[in-house]
Write a protein that holds these residues in place. Structure first.
Motif, PDB file in Angstrom:
ATOM      1  N   UNK A 176       0.910  -1.519   0.191  1.00 46.54           N
ATOM      2  CA  UNK A 176      -0.023  -0.108  -0.250  1.00 46.54           C
ATOM      3  C   UNK A 176       1.021   0.833  -0.345  1.00 46.54           C
ATOM      4  N   UNK A 177       0.464   2.105  -1.380  1.00 44.02           N
ATOM      5  CA  UNK A 177       1.929   3.381  -1.242  1.00 44.02           C
ATOM      6  C   UNK A 177       1.027   4.499  -1.289  1.00 44.02           C
ATOM      7  N   UNK A 178       1.980   5.768  -1.241  1.00 43.54           N
ATOM      8  CA  UNK A 178       1.010   6.804  -1.504  1.00 43.54           C
ATOM      9  C   UNK A 178       1.073   7.334  -3.227  1.00 43.54           C
ATOM     10  N   UNK A 179       0.628   7.972  -3.489  1.00 44.20           N
ATOM     11  CA  UNK A 179      -0.155   8.239  -4.906  1.00 44.20           C
ATOM     12  C   UNK A 179       1.153   8.846  -5.165  1.00 44.20           C
ATOM     13  N   UNK A 180       0.679   8.740  -6.905  1.00 47.60           N
ATOM     14  CA  UNK A 180       2.333   9.074  -8.116  1.00 47.60           C
ATOM     15  C   UNK A 180       2.058  11.274  -7.461  1.00 47.60           C
ATOM     16  N   UNK A 181       3.112  11.782  -7.468  1.00 47.46           N
ATOM     17  CA  UNK A 181       4.300  12.199  -7.350  1.00 47.46           C
ATOM     18  C   UNK A 181       4.129  12.173  -5.472  1.00 47.46           C
ATOM     19  N   UNK A 182       4.379  11.740  -4.974  1.00 44.94           N
ATOM     20  CA  UNK A 182       4.906  11.872  -3.446  1.00 44.94           C
ATOM     21  C   UNK A 182       6.271  11.181  -3.158  1.00 44.94           C
ATOM     22  N   UNK A 183       7.344  11.926  -2.427  1.00 44.93           N
ATOM     23  CA  UNK A 183       8.512  11.384  -2.471  1.00 44.93           C
ATOM     24  C   UNK A 183       8.532  10.389  -1.667  1.00 44.93           C
ATOM     25  N   UNK A 184       7.769   9.446  -0.842  1.00 44.72           N
ATOM     26  CA  UNK A 184       7.438   8.300   0.267  1.00 44.72           C
ATOM     27  C   UNK A 184       7.366   7.254  -2.101  1.00 44.72           C
ATOM     28  N   UNK A 185       6.510   7.177  -1.816  1.00 44.25           N
ATOM     29  CA  UNK A 185       6.617   7.319  -3.402  1.00 44.25           C
ATOM     30  C   UNK A 185       7.978   6.227  -4.204  1.00 44.25           C
ATOM     31  N   UNK A 186       8.268   7.103  -4.563  1.00 39.33           N
ATOM     32  CA  UNK A 186       9.263   7.541  -5.542  1.00 39.33           C
ATOM     33  C   UNK A 186      10.397   6.403  -4.817  1.00 39.33           C
ATOM     34  N   UNK A 187      10.927   7.452  -3.839  1.00 40.34           N
ATOM     35  CA  UNK A 187      12.228   6.199  -2.889  1.00 40.34           C
ATOM     36  C   UNK A 187      11.703   4.756  -3.045  1.00 40.34           C
ATOM     37  N   UNK A 188      10.474   4.651  -2.409  1.00 38.29           N
ATOM     38  CA  UNK A 188      10.159   3.076  -2.399  1.00 38.29           C
ATOM     39  C   UNK A 188      10.404   2.650  -3.323  1.00 38.29           C
ATOM     40  N   UNK A 189      10.085   2.861  -4.609  1.00 42.01           N
ATOM     41  CA  UNK A 189      10.209   2.809  -5.483  1.00 42.01           C
ATOM     42  C   UNK A 189      11.532   2.160  -6.484  1.00 42.01           C
ATOM     43  N   UNK A 190      12.066   3.216  -5.951  1.00 43.90           N
ATOM     44  CA  UNK A 190      14.241   3.518  -6.872  1.00 43.90           C
ATOM     45  C   UNK A 190      14.491   2.211  -5.655  1.00 43.90           C
ATOM     46  N   UNK A 191      14.526   2.225  -4.164  1.00 41.75           N
ATOM     47  CA  UNK A 191      15.146   0.715  -3.619  1.00 41.75           C
ATOM     48  C   UNK A 191      14.647  -0.107  -3.506  1.00 41.75           C
ATOM     49  N   UNK A 192      13.118  -0.586  -4.234  1.00 44.72           N
ATOM     50  CA  UNK A 192      12.680  -1.669  -4.214  1.00 44.72           C
ATOM     51  C   UNK A 192      13.533  -2.468  -6.139  1.00 44.72           C
ATOM     52  N   UNK A 193      14.015  -1.441  -7.342  1.00 46.53           N
ATOM     53  CA  UNK A 193      13.943  -1.581  -7.868  1.00 46.53           C
ATOM     54  C   UNK A 193      15.378  -2.563  -7.942  1.00 46.53           C
ATOM     55  N   UNK A 194      16.328  -1.331  -7.353  1.00 44.49           N
ATOM     56  CA  UNK A 194      17.743  -1.989  -7.219  1.00 44.49           C
ATOM     57  C   UNK A 194      16.793  -3.322  -6.741  1.00 44.49           C
ATOM     58  N   UNK A 195      16.254  -3.897  -5.493  1.00 45.58           N
ATOM     59  CA  UNK A 195      16.602  -5.746  -4.698  1.00 45.58           C
ATOM     60  C   UNK A 195      16.338  -6.134  -6.564  1.00 45.58           C
ATOM     61  N   UNK A 196      15.497  -6.071  -7.383  1.00 42.96           N
ATOM     62  CA  UNK A 196      15.069  -6.623  -8.285  1.00 42.96           C
ATOM     63  C   UNK A 196      13.812  -7.415  -8.376  1.00 42.96           C
ATOM     64  N   UNK A 197      13.069  -6.921  -7.229  1.00 47.23           N
ATOM     65  CA  UNK A 197      11.747  -7.690  -6.413  1.00 47.23           C
ATOM     66  C   UNK A 197      11.069  -7.251  -7.782  1.00 47.23           C
ATOM     67  N   UNK A 198       9.918  -8.661  -8.011  1.00 37.99           N
ATOM     68  CA  UNK A 198       8.552  -7.909  -8.187  1.00 37.99           C
ATOM     69  C   UNK A 198       7.231  -7.525  -6.781  1.00 37.99           C
ATOM     70  N   UNK A 199       6.678  -6.480  -7.077  1.00 41.75           N
ATOM     71  CA  UNK A 199       5.155  -6.699  -6.154  1.00 41.75           C
ATOM     72  C   UNK A 199       4.429  -5.575  -6.382  1.00 41.75           C
TER      73      UNK A 199
END
Length: 272
Positions: A176-199
């Motif tokens: 459950x994430x914040x909306x588009x344009x949120x700094x929290x969401x951008x950080x989460x997506x960036x870090x998860x992309x580094x792990x290569x894990x799908x969600x």
């Protein structure tokens, strides 16, 4: 706006009035500011350049007014904040600012990172507190607080009792994430992309409390600021070391903006 009529409506003037001004400008400079194709208008490179200069002229006008008011003794401060900071931090610092500087007229606004940066770049805001990355050449910033995102879930969640979590355990989990344009969401997506894990992300909300409640009702793993977290019955915080989501809260300002005494006082208060 993409059309003369919409621009006219936004400016509360007639469409012929807008068209006449555009024609006069094109005639004066000998360039096309817009191309007219199939009943639509498209801005040209010359038009884009003119737009940037127009924004600078409007900024200078606002700066002039701000500077003159500072000499006249009329102190004003317009503060923006992203949603997390605005909810859990801004009220206390504005209260202290008002108490120590009762002569300053303060206005505040809360929005997501994208909205706040846009208003800061346009000099609608004097200063802003932001939780996300800033990609705007007109905006400068300085960190004032360290925060992190944490993962929370229902005490009945399959991962709730895991003492030694690993990143791969989150594969294909619902978040459950914040909306588009949120700094929290951008950080989460960036870090998860580094792990290569799908969600999966079936739910988006524009505030931490909504995410916390959704996690409580077993809708997925919530991603919220540590600042918003307090222990609640039925909720657990997952192992904080599994994936680090650390970030800085930033105080930001338009680099071309005249720094009034009120801005200086507010920023010093933050940095202390």
């Amino acid at each position: 706006c993409g059309s003369m009529s919409k621009a006219a409506g936004n400016l509360y003037i007639t469409q012929p009035g807008v068209s006449q001004v555009i024609s006069q400008l094109e005639s004066e400079f000998g360039v096309r500011l817009f191309e007219r194709i199939a009943h639509r208008i498209y801005i040209t490179d010359a038009g884009k350049a003119f737009y940037e200069y127009a924004e600078k002229m409007l900024l200078l006008r606002r700066e002039t007014e701000t500077a003159m008011r500072s000499f006249s003794g009329i102190s004003k401060l317009s503060v923006g904040a992203t949603i997390t900071i605005g909810t859990y931090f801004l009220p206390s610092v504005l209260s202290r600012m008002q108490k120590e500087n009762p002569e300053t007229q303060i206005k505040s606004y809360i929005g997501n990172t994208k909205e706040i940066v846009k208003d800061l770049s346009s000099a609608i805001l004097d200063v802003a507190l932001i939780e996300g990355k800033i990609n705007d050449k007109y905006v400068e910033s300085e960190p004032f607080y360290k925060d992190e995102l944490i993962l929370i879930c229902s005490s009945d969640h399959v991962l709730a009792k895991e003492k030694h979590l690993k990143p791969e355990m989150f594969r294909d989990m619902d978040f459950i994430l914040r909306e588009e344009g949120s700094g929290s969401r951008a950080l989460f997506e960036e870090k998860m992309a580094e792990t290569g894990i799908s969600y999966n992300v079936p739910h988006f909300y524009n505030n931490n409390e909504a995410i916390i409640n959704a996690a409580l009702y077993k809708m997925g793993i919530g991603v919220v600021s540590k600042m918003s977290w307090t222990r609640r019955k039925g909720l657990v915080r997952l192992n904080k070391d599994v994936i680090p989501f650390k970030r800085d809260f930033l105080v930001a300002w338009n680099r071309d903006k005249f720094k009034t005494p009120a801005m200086e006082v507010f920023m010093q208060l933050l940095l202390k």
